[in-house]
Scaffold this motif. Structure first.
Motif, PDB file in Angstrom:
ATOM      1  N   PRO A 120       0.875  -1.246  -0.029  1.00  0.00           N
ATOM      2  CA  PRO A 120      -0.115   0.047  -0.019  1.00  0.00           C
ATOM      3  C   PRO A 120       1.005   1.314  -0.084  1.00  0.00           C
ATOM      4  CG  PRO A 120      -0.737  -1.638   1.626  1.00  0.00           C
ATOM      5  CD  PRO A 120       0.657  -2.055   1.127  1.00  0.00           C
ATOM      6  N   SER A 121       0.392   2.183  -0.460  1.00  0.00           N
ATOM      7  CA  SER A 121       0.794   3.706  -0.563  1.00  0.00           C
ATOM      8  C   SER A 121       0.270   4.710  -0.081  1.00  0.00           C
ATOM      9  CB  SER A 121       1.468   3.980  -2.139  1.00  0.00           C
ATOM     10  OG  SER A 121       0.703   3.906  -3.013  1.00  0.00           O
ATOM     11  N   LEU A 122      -0.643   5.351  -0.851  1.00  0.00           N
ATOM     12  CA  LEU A 122      -1.886   6.290  -0.411  1.00  0.00           C
ATOM     13  C   LEU A 122      -2.436   5.891   0.982  1.00  0.00           C
ATOM     14  CD1 LEU A 122      -3.047   7.539  -3.892  1.00  0.00           C
ATOM     15  CD2 LEU A 122      -1.722   8.554  -2.472  1.00  0.00           C
ATOM     16  N   ASP A 123      -2.869   4.423   0.774  1.00  0.00           N
ATOM     17  CA  ASP A 123      -3.647   4.025   2.148  1.00  0.00           C
ATOM     18  C   ASP A 123      -2.761   3.342   2.955  1.00  0.00           C
ATOM     19  OD1 ASP A 123      -3.206   1.964   0.457  1.00  0.00           O
ATOM     20  OD2 ASP A 123      -5.426   1.405   0.163  1.00  0.00           O
ATOM     21  N   ALA A 124      -1.279   3.459   3.289  1.00  0.00           N
ATOM     22  CA  ALA A 124      -0.551   3.072   4.068  1.00  0.00           C
ATOM     23  C   ALA A 124      -0.766   3.302   5.259  1.00  0.00           C
ATOM     24  CB  ALA A 124       0.972   3.421   3.791  1.00  0.00           C
ATOM     25  N   GLY A 125      -0.842   2.387   6.239  1.00  0.00           N
ATOM     26  CA  GLY A 125      -1.470   2.525   7.746  1.00  0.00           C
ATOM     27  C   GLY A 125      -2.728   2.439   7.870  1.00  0.00           C
ATOM     28  N   ARG A 126      -3.748   2.304   6.858  1.00  0.00           N
ATOM     29  CA  ARG A 126      -5.028   2.319   6.957  1.00  0.00           C
ATOM     30  C   ARG A 126      -5.446   0.852   6.503  1.00  0.00           C
ATOM     31  NH1 ARG A 126      -7.344   7.161   3.775  1.00  0.00           N
ATOM     32  NH2 ARG A 126      -9.383   6.487   4.996  1.00  0.00           N
ATOM     33  N   VAL A 127      -4.706   0.176   5.971  1.00  0.00           N
ATOM     34  CA  VAL A 127      -5.167  -1.378   5.523  1.00  0.00           C
ATOM     35  C   VAL A 127      -3.943  -2.199   5.850  1.00  0.00           C
ATOM     36  CG1 VAL A 127      -6.565  -0.247   3.673  1.00  0.00           C
ATOM     37  CG2 VAL A 127      -4.272  -0.886   3.126  1.00  0.00           C
ATOM     38  N   GLY A 128      -4.294  -3.384   6.062  1.00  0.00           N
ATOM     39  CA  GLY A 128      -3.394  -4.609   6.165  1.00  0.00           C
ATOM     40  C   GLY A 128      -2.892  -4.877   4.882  1.00  0.00           C
ATOM     41  N   TRP A 129      -2.035  -5.991   4.602  1.00  0.00           N
ATOM     42  CA  TRP A 129      -1.386  -6.300   3.427  1.00  0.00           C
ATOM     43  C   TRP A 129      -1.143  -7.560   3.223  1.00  0.00           C
ATOM     44  CZ3 TRP A 129       4.198  -5.728   1.484  1.00  0.00           C
ATOM     45  CH2 TRP A 129       4.334  -6.267   0.010  1.00  0.00           C
ATOM     46  N   SER A 130      -1.483  -8.191   2.056  1.00  0.00           N
ATOM     47  CA  SER A 130      -1.050  -9.598   1.782  1.00  0.00           C
ATOM     48  C   SER A 130      -0.401  -9.579   0.160  1.00  0.00           C
ATOM     49  CB  SER A 130      -2.388 -10.631   1.877  1.00  0.00           C
ATOM     50  OG  SER A 130      -1.851 -12.069   1.293  1.00  0.00           O
ATOM     51  N   MET A 131       0.844  -9.943  -0.149  1.00  0.00           N
ATOM     52  CA  MET A 131       1.332  -9.916  -1.368  1.00  0.00           C
ATOM     53  C   MET A 131       0.882 -11.098  -1.991  1.00  0.00           C
ATOM     54  SD  MET A 131       5.320  -9.706  -2.530  1.00  0.00           S
ATOM     55  CE  MET A 131       5.536 -11.330  -1.518  1.00  0.00           C
ATOM     56  N   ARG A 132       0.395 -12.142  -1.123  1.00  0.00           N
ATOM     57  CA  ARG A 132      -0.257 -13.390  -2.082  1.00  0.00           C
ATOM     58  C   ARG A 132      -1.392 -13.431  -1.989  1.00  0.00           C
ATOM     59  NH1 ARG A 132       2.822 -17.484   1.862  1.00  0.00           N
ATOM     60  NH2 ARG A 132       1.507 -19.178   0.694  1.00  0.00           N
ATOM     61  N   ALA A 133      -2.092 -14.065  -2.974  1.00  0.00           N
ATOM     62  CA  ALA A 133      -3.630 -14.376  -3.076  1.00  0.00           C
ATOM     63  C   ALA A 133      -4.155 -15.324  -1.692  1.00  0.00           C
ATOM     64  CB  ALA A 133      -3.996 -15.104  -4.130  1.00  0.00           C
ATOM     65  N   LEU A 134      -5.428 -14.854  -1.527  1.00  0.00           N
ATOM     66  CA  LEU A 134      -6.029 -15.559  -0.110  1.00  0.00           C
ATOM     67  C   LEU A 134      -7.123 -16.349  -0.767  1.00  0.00           C
ATOM     68  CD1 LEU A 134      -6.167 -12.460   2.082  1.00  0.00           C
ATOM     69  CD2 LEU A 134      -4.762 -14.435   2.450  1.00  0.00           C
ATOM     70  N   ASP A 135      -7.492 -17.564   0.082  1.00  0.00           N
ATOM     71  CA  ASP A 135      -8.580 -18.456  -0.442  1.00  0.00           C
ATOM     72  C   ASP A 135      -9.854 -18.093   0.638  1.00  0.00           C
ATOM     73  OD1 ASP A 135     -10.451 -20.719  -0.490  1.00  0.00           O
ATOM     74  OD2 ASP A 135      -8.864 -22.087  -0.649  1.00  0.00           O
ATOM     75  N   GLY A 136     -10.868 -17.239   0.021  1.00  0.00           N
ATOM     76  CA  GLY A 136     -11.907 -17.044   1.106  1.00  0.00           C
ATOM     77  C   GLY A 136     -12.479 -18.044   1.517  1.00  0.00           C
ATOM     78  N   ASN A 137     -12.653 -19.101   0.811  1.00  0.00           N
ATOM     79  CA  ASN A 137     -13.549 -20.305   1.306  1.00  0.00           C
ATOM     80  C   ASN A 137     -12.730 -20.686   2.574  1.00  0.00           C
ATOM     81  OD1 ASN A 137     -15.750 -19.816  -0.358  1.00  0.00           O
ATOM     82  ND2 ASN A 137     -14.768 -21.078  -1.824  1.00  0.00           N
ATOM     83  N   ALA A 138     -11.614 -21.033   2.416  1.00  0.00           N
ATOM     84  CA  ALA A 138     -10.827 -21.762   3.229  1.00  0.00           C
ATOM     85  C   ALA A 138     -10.901 -20.741   4.697  1.00  0.00           C
ATOM     86  CB  ALA A 138      -9.289 -21.965   3.145  1.00  0.00           C
ATOM     87  N   MET A 139     -10.662 -19.500   4.559  1.00  0.00           N
ATOM     88  CA  MET A 139     -10.851 -18.608   5.819  1.00  0.00           C
ATOM     89  C   MET A 139     -12.263 -18.591   6.510  1.00  0.00           C
ATOM     90  SD  MET A 139      -8.380 -15.394   4.705  1.00  0.00           S
ATOM     91  CE  MET A 139      -9.323 -14.848   3.366  1.00  0.00           C
TER      92      MET A 139
END
Length: 270
Positions: A120-139
């Motif tokens: 993140p850049s413009l929203d740095a500090g306001r969002v977490g970050w994952s560089m890798r894709a996430l599996d919504g169903n697993a979560m």
């Protein structure tokens, strides 16, 4: 007179909610502004103490004062003396029996996570970050294993001062916004109360599962271990928002602070 206030703030520049000698906390700034407006010292209690870097969309506080002003005068007058990243949203006189923490029926948090190959850049500090894709169903599958009343010691910070690690986690929703490799994930949590770092520690486990590093059933093993040592590292505070407590409508608070509101009680974060 006892007065309740709804407060919104960006937590990036502060050492959390609770007052410290440095004076660089949200409580310090709020009490300084209230004191200047009322021309007498005012001390506040809050519904939920937030850590450094954590934001709030509806923190609720209360205090007692002999100063009589209209509710909107408290809003406008206090905001005049607050930094730009903290603002009172509403003020409401309440009965002396009201307590912003003890009277709350439920509390809600939102974690906003950016999935992107670039940080993140413009929203740095306001969002977490994952560089890798996430599996919504697993979560989502893993999240269901945490619902209900449990001992959440595996997700409790060592500095936690709660009397008991047993909490009732009533809802976790995981939603994806956007279909490309660059998207946002919203994780919403609702419970009777939360332990110190509980959500950030759960987030660390959910993201590990979302990355495929652990299977969903690993979450149950972490929960049942009742040991912080078996869980994932604490996730970043950047994307965590305190959505606020909800109260019985009988206290006379604005609709967005009552359990009967039934809808989303916050503006969409980034």
């Amino acid at each position: 007179m006892r007065l309740a206030l709804g407060i919104r703030y960006n937590g990036q520049g502060y050492q959390g909610w609770q007052s410290q000698l440095s004076g660089q906390t949200v409580q310090d700034k709020l009490e300084a502004a209230l004191t200047r407006f009322a021309a007498q010292p005012i001390s506040t209690l809050c519904a939920g103490r937030t850590d450094a870097g954590v934001h709030a969309l509806m923190q609720v506080v209360h205090f007692d004062t002999a100063i009589h002003r209209t509710p909107f005068s408290w809003v406008r007058g206090t905001n005049r003396f607050l930094p730009a990243d903290i603002a009172v949203q509403w003020a409401q006189p309440v009965p002396d029996q009201f307590h912003c923490r003890a009277s709350a029926l439920t509390r809600r948090y939102l974690y906003v996570l950016s999935q992107s190959p670039v940080r993140p850049s413009l929203d740095a500090g306001r969002v977490g970050w994952s560089m890798r894709a996430l599996d919504g169903n697993a979560m989502r599958e893993a999240a269901t294993m945490l619902l209900g009343q449990h001992d959440f010691s595996s997700f409790r910070a060592s500095a936690c001062q709660a009397r008991s690690p047993i909490k009732d986690l009533r809802r976790i929703t995981v939603t994806r916004h956007g279909e490309t490799e660059r998207c946002r994930w919203h994780f919403e949590f609702e419970a009777d109360a939360f332990l110190h770092h509980m959500i950030r520690n759960i987030m660390g486990c959910l993201v590990r599962i979302g990355h495929g590093d652990e299977r969903p059933e690993w979450m149950r093993k972490v929960l049942e271990a009742r040991s912080r040592k078996v869980a994932a590292p604490t996730f970043s505070a950047d994307g965590l928002y305190f959505l606020g407590p909800l109260y019985d409508a009988g206290w006379g608070l604005p609709p967005q602070a009552t359990l009967q509101a039934g809808g989303v009680a916050y503006d969409d974060p980034p």
